[in-house]
Design an enzyme around this catalytic site. Structure first.
Site, PDB file in Angstrom:
ATOM      1  N   ASP A  85       0.815  -1.225   0.000  1.00  0.00           N
ATOM      2  CA  ASP A  85       0.000   0.000   0.000  1.00  0.00           C
ATOM      3  C   ASP A  85       0.844   1.268   0.000  1.00  0.00           C
ATOM      4  O   ASP A  85       0.337   2.350  -0.272  1.00  0.00           O
ATOM      5  CB  ASP A  85      -0.961  -0.008   1.204  1.00  0.00           C
ATOM      6  CG  ASP A  85      -0.257  -0.333   2.505  1.00  0.00           C
ATOM      7  OD1 ASP A  85       0.507   0.512   2.978  1.00  0.00           O
ATOM      8  OD2 ASP A  85      -0.460  -1.443   3.034  1.00  0.00           O
ATOM      9  N   GLY A 138      10.198 -11.066  -1.467  1.00  0.00           N
ATOM     10  CA  GLY A 138      11.088 -10.587  -0.412  1.00  0.00           C
ATOM     11  C   GLY A 138      11.966 -11.689   0.152  1.00  0.00           C
ATOM     12  O   GLY A 138      13.089 -11.424   0.605  1.00  0.00           O
ATOM     13  N   ASP A 156       6.370  -5.927   6.434  1.00  0.00           N
ATOM     14  CA  ASP A 156       4.941  -5.583   6.546  1.00  0.00           C
ATOM     15  C   ASP A 156       4.196  -6.533   5.617  1.00  0.00           C
ATOM     16  O   ASP A 156       3.867  -6.198   4.483  1.00  0.00           O
ATOM     17  CB  ASP A 156       4.732  -4.129   6.126  1.00  0.00           C
ATOM     18  CG  ASP A 156       3.264  -3.739   6.157  1.00  0.00           C
ATOM     19  OD1 ASP A 156       2.459  -4.457   6.767  1.00  0.00           O
ATOM     20  OD2 ASP A 156       2.918  -2.707   5.550  1.00  0.00           O
ATOM     21  N   SER A 157       3.984  -7.730   6.120  1.00  0.00           N
ATOM     22  CA  SER A 157       3.480  -8.791   5.251  1.00  0.00           C
ATOM     23  C   SER A 157       2.040  -9.131   5.567  1.00  0.00           C
ATOM     24  O   SER A 157       1.475  -8.683   6.562  1.00  0.00           O
ATOM     25  CB  SER A 157       4.330 -10.037   5.457  1.00  0.00           C
ATOM     26  OG  SER A 157       4.126 -10.516   6.765  1.00  0.00           O
ATOM     27  N   PRO A 163       1.703 -16.244   0.028  1.00  0.00           N
ATOM     28  CA  PRO A 163       3.054 -15.768  -0.311  1.00  0.00           C
ATOM     29  C   PRO A 163       3.831 -15.256   0.901  1.00  0.00           C
ATOM     30  O   PRO A 163       5.047 -15.162   0.870  1.00  0.00           O
ATOM     31  CB  PRO A 163       2.792 -14.632  -1.303  1.00  0.00           C
ATOM     32  CG  PRO A 163       1.384 -14.207  -1.084  1.00  0.00           C
ATOM     33  CD  PRO A 163       0.653 -15.434  -0.611  1.00  0.00           C
TER      34      PRO A 163
END
Ligand code: SAM
Length: 284
Positions: A85, A138, A156-157, A163
């Site tokens: 975001d 990542g 920030d997953s 994933p």
């Protein structure tokens, strides 16, 4: 008028009254839904779980960014994993001492849709010359990165499924440790312990495989329902309490003092005071 229900937990949840659905797309990684809600402004769900609302995004973004950067005190290079975001990128770039922010987000569709429908989250951070955006995994990025000059890594997953699953493993944390500078810190979201009790416990154990110092702090995000959410933090150096006056001085020097609506110098330290039911998960 219709409602959208969050499907994060099988037996309990929150729902939003929908004014208008703006996007519903199945990317190669997840289902992305963005809508205007009656109560929280624009909302984005990934695979049925709330990721961000315009109304309360500041809470999470400020705490996952300003706490590690100001705890470090002189972060120059920052790696952001996930955070499609753009809200973390924006907060990182607020820090005047940051010279480069590398952001690795796996899902280009999230970035595309957020830029179209939620442009106020990242504002102009995407175009900042210090921002280096990579659309990729990542996990692979940290495994392959050669340098060891990141001062802060912010993960920030999504939750540990799909994933995001590999972002919660001991192997991932070992790679983070390898690419962090000696005083570096890694932060990652560890869920809402009241509803997801294993997440903090399991990831703390895995962080401890890679880092001698492992801690956590709490943040009350209104739409990550179920009580405090935890952010796990780990370092090769002790994660010490810094006097509030010093945190304030660091924030002033970095240019973030007075810009926040949740983070404050006193709250920075207070957030590390864990309720016993959360501290127990960290200790085991
Ligand atoms: N701040 C919100 C929160 O914590 O709920 C938003 C999280 S952000 C939208 C999560 C992002 O992590 C998603 O866009 C997702 O695509 C990304 N992500 C998940 N697994 C990833 C991986 N292996 N590498 C990079 N990004 C990943």
């Amino acid at each position: 008028m219709s409602w959208i229900e969050e499907t994060l937990y099988p037996g309990w949840g929150q729902r939003f009254r929908v004014l208008r659905e703006l996007a519903r797309e199945q990317s190669p990684f997840q289902e992305i839904v963005i809508f205007d809600s009656e109560s929280h402004g624009r909302v984005m769900l990934l695979d049925g779980a709330v990721q961000i609302t315009e109304a309360d995004e500041f809470v999470y973004q400020e705490m996952i960014t300003h706490v590690p950067l100001l705890q470090h005190g002189a972060a120059v290079r920052v790696l952001i994993i996930g955070a499609g975001d753009g809200g973390v990128l924006r907060r990182v770039l607020q820090h005047t001492n940051v010279r480069q922010a590398v952001m690795v987000e796996i899902d280009g569709a999230v970035i595309r849709l957020v830029r179209k429908f939620l442009p106020g989250i990242a504002k102009d951070a995407w175009d900042d010359p210090r921002a280096h955006l990579i659309v990729g995994d990542g996990i692979a990025y940290v495994a392959e990165a050669q340098d060891s000059a990141f001062d802060v890594i912010i993960v920030d997953s999504t939750d540990p499924a799909g994933p995001g699953e590999g972002l919660f493993t001991a192997a991932f944390y070992r790679d983070c440790a390898r690419i962090l500078s000696p005083g570096g810190l890694v932060v990652n979201q560890c869920g809402v312990p009241f509803m997801q009790p294993d997440e903090l416990r399991d990831t703390s154990r895995r962080r401890a495989c890679a880092f001698p110092y492992v801690s956590a702090y709490v943040v009350a995000v209104p739409t990550y329902v179920g009580g405090f959410m935890t952010l796990g933090i780990a370092s090769k150096q002790p994660i010490e309490r810094i006097p509030v006056a010093q945190i304030e001085a660091r924030a002033a020097q970095a240019g973030v003092l007075g810009t926040t609506s949740y983070w404050s110098p006193a709250l920075h330290n207070a957030a590390f005071e864990l309720p016993p039911y959360i501290a127990a998960a960290l200790a085991n």
